[in-house]
Design an enzyme around this catalytic site. Structure first.
Site, PDB file in Angstrom:
ATOM      1  CG  ASP A  21      -2.081   0.934   1.104  1.00 30.41           C
ATOM      2  OD1 ASP A  21      -2.404   1.329  -0.040  1.00 30.41           O
ATOM      3  OD2 ASP A  21      -2.668   1.301   2.139  1.00 30.41           O
ATOM      4  CG  ASN A  69      -7.907  -1.990  -5.057  1.00 22.69           C
ATOM      5  OD1 ASN A  69      -6.952  -2.741  -4.839  1.00 22.69           O
ATOM      6  ND2 ASN A  69      -8.182  -0.991  -4.218  1.00 22.69           N
TER       7      ASN A  69
HETATM    8  C1  IPE Z   1      -5.392  -2.771  -0.177  1.00 20.81           C
HETATM    9  O1  IPE Z   1      -5.063  -1.449  -0.389  1.00 20.81           O
HETATM   10  C2  IPE Z   1      -5.383  -3.512  -1.462  1.00 20.81           C
HETATM   11  C3  IPE Z   1      -4.085  -3.624  -2.115  1.00 20.81           C
HETATM   12  C4  IPE Z   1      -2.941  -3.267  -1.617  1.00 20.81           C
HETATM   13  C5  IPE Z   1      -4.108  -4.215  -3.410  1.00 20.81           C
HETATM   14  P1  IPE Z   1      -6.175  -0.312  -0.461  1.00 20.81           P
HETATM   15  O2  IPE Z   1      -5.473   0.982  -0.513  1.00 20.81           O
HETATM   16  O3  IPE Z   1      -7.132  -0.602  -1.556  1.00 20.81           O
HETATM   17  O4  IPE Z   1      -6.920  -0.529   0.931  1.00 20.81           O
HETATM   18  P2  IPE Z   1      -7.852   0.445   1.763  1.00 20.81           P
HETATM   19  O5  IPE Z   1      -8.963   0.846   0.867  1.00 20.81           O
HETATM   20  O6  IPE Z   1      -7.021   1.591   2.182  1.00 20.81           O
HETATM   21  O7  IPE Z   1      -8.302  -0.387   2.918  1.00 20.81           O
HETATM   22  C1  IPE Z   2      -1.700   0.233  -3.351  1.00 18.25           C
HETATM   23  O1  IPE Z   2      -1.481   1.587  -3.376  1.00 18.25           O
HETATM   24  C2  IPE Z   2      -1.885  -0.340  -4.725  1.00 18.25           C
HETATM   25  C3  IPE Z   2      -3.277  -0.710  -5.043  1.00 18.25           C
HETATM   26  C4  IPE Z   2      -4.253  -0.729  -4.191  1.00 18.25           C
HETATM   27  C5  IPE Z   2      -3.543  -1.079  -6.416  1.00 18.25           C
HETATM   28  P1  IPE Z   2      -2.675   2.634  -3.349  1.00 18.25           P
HETATM   29  O2  IPE Z   2      -3.056   2.936  -4.753  1.00 18.25           O
HETATM   30  O3  IPE Z   2      -3.774   2.156  -2.481  1.00 18.25           O
HETATM   31  O4  IPE Z   2      -1.953   3.878  -2.704  1.00 18.25           O
HETATM   32  P2  IPE Z   2      -2.547   4.892  -1.626  1.00 18.25           P
HETATM   33  O5  IPE Z   2      -3.039   4.093  -0.470  1.00 18.25           O
HETATM   34  O6  IPE Z   2      -3.638   5.644  -2.307  1.00 18.25           O
HETATM   35  O7  IPE Z   2      -1.380   5.746  -1.271  1.00 18.25           O
HETATM   36 MG    MG Z   3      -4.131   2.387  -0.483  1.00 22.45          MG
END
Ligand code: IPE
Ligand code: IPE
Ligand code: MG
Length: 251
Positions: A21, A69
């Site tokens: 993340d 996502n």
């Molecule tokens: C969790 O990250 C899913 C992945 C890393 C693929 P998110 O950024 O989507 O999670 P939330 O929404 O903050 O819980």
């Molecule tokens: C994790 O990074 C990757 C995916 C969930 C695909 P994020 O895209 O959630 O990054 P933040 O949490 O917005 O920084």
């Molecule tokens: Mg995230």
């Protein structure tokens, strides 16, 4: 000196799961597009697979895209799917060379045909890899997985392929997408949030949890080794007492 040298080789977690993340925030901090963060995230995956393999990790599961996502803006979802194809095609020869075996868990029916084809091809081409198994959780969520497992199990009961009396934790595990893969010993979440986000709820029952503020694109081999060292300081009791564990270790 690398932290790798400090790791106790007799107590290596066999399976590490990572919630990667922080790509979006990493990009935002630099005035870049979120997609640039995802691109840099792919570089980090490559780096960490190599580092994990060097540390003797057998299984590495990375959460690349959750069921939730799919609710992101179309532009970001499309870019992520494109990036996935590009990265998989580009990396396949190197994965083969490194002895990485790729597996994918998640609802592949929702993936674009091109993404699915690229993944299937990589899975086939890396099938003989014996150094490390890389499990990509893509279009994955634990509630989806458990619901599917229940559906398949009930079907098998109805068609008499499974008896209700035979149902136990092992049978249920065999209906999950992670069938045959040992449960993770260590879960790492980068990016500062302290939640599981619908990831491997069943399989993480006894995993040690490790949270770090480092954004995924910045996560490097030393960060991974730091997490392993932290894991090695934990006493895993699995419900028993400390005295029992100490006695077992002496035996
Ligand atoms: C969790 O990250 C899913 C992945 C890393 C693929 P998110 O950024 O989507 O999670 P939330 O929404 O903050 O819980
Ligand atoms: C994790 O990074 C990757 C995916 C969930 C695909 P994020 O895209 O959630 O990054 P933040 O949490 O917005 O920084
Ligand atoms: Mg995230």
């Amino acid at each position: 000196m690398s932290l790798l040298d400090k790791i106790d080789t007799k107590n290596i977690p066999s399976h590490i799961a990572i919630i990667m993340d922080g790509n979006g925030r990493w990009a935002k901090e630099r005035g870049l597009d979120r997609t640039d963060g995802h691109q840099e995230g792919v570089v980090a995956v490559r780096r960490i697979v190599e580092a994990a393999s060097r540390a003797g990790i057998n299984f590495l599961t990375v959460y690349a895209f959750s069921t939730e996502n799919w609710n992101r803006p179309n532009k970001e979802v499309e870019a992520l799917m494109e990036l996935m194809v590009y990265a998989i095609v580009k990396e396949t020869p190197d994965l083969i060379k490194q002895g990485v075996r790729l597996l994918v868990i998640g609802d592949s029916n929702r993936l674009p045909t091109k993404t699915r084809a690229a993944l299937d091809n990589c899975i086939n081409e890396t099938a003989n890899g014996t150094t490390i198994t890389l499990i990509l959780a893509l279009s994955y969520s634990s509630k989806w997985e458990i619901t599917e497992a229940l559906r398949n199990m009930l079907n098998d009961i109805q068609s008499k392929r499974l008896r209700v009396d035979d149902l136990n934790e092992k049978t249920l595990s065999n209906y999950l997408t992670t069938k045959g893969i040992p449960d993770p010993d260590l879960l790492i979440r980068t990016g500062g949030e302290k939640r599981i986000s619908n990831f491997l709820l069943w399989q993480l029952a006894y995993a040690e949890l490790y949270f770090t503020n480092v954004f995924w694109p910045d996560f490097d081999a030393e960060h991974l080794y730091q997490a392993i060292l932290d894991f090695q300081c934990r006493e895993r009791r699995f419900g028993k007492t400390s005295e029992q564990i100490e006695k077992e270790q002496k035996e």
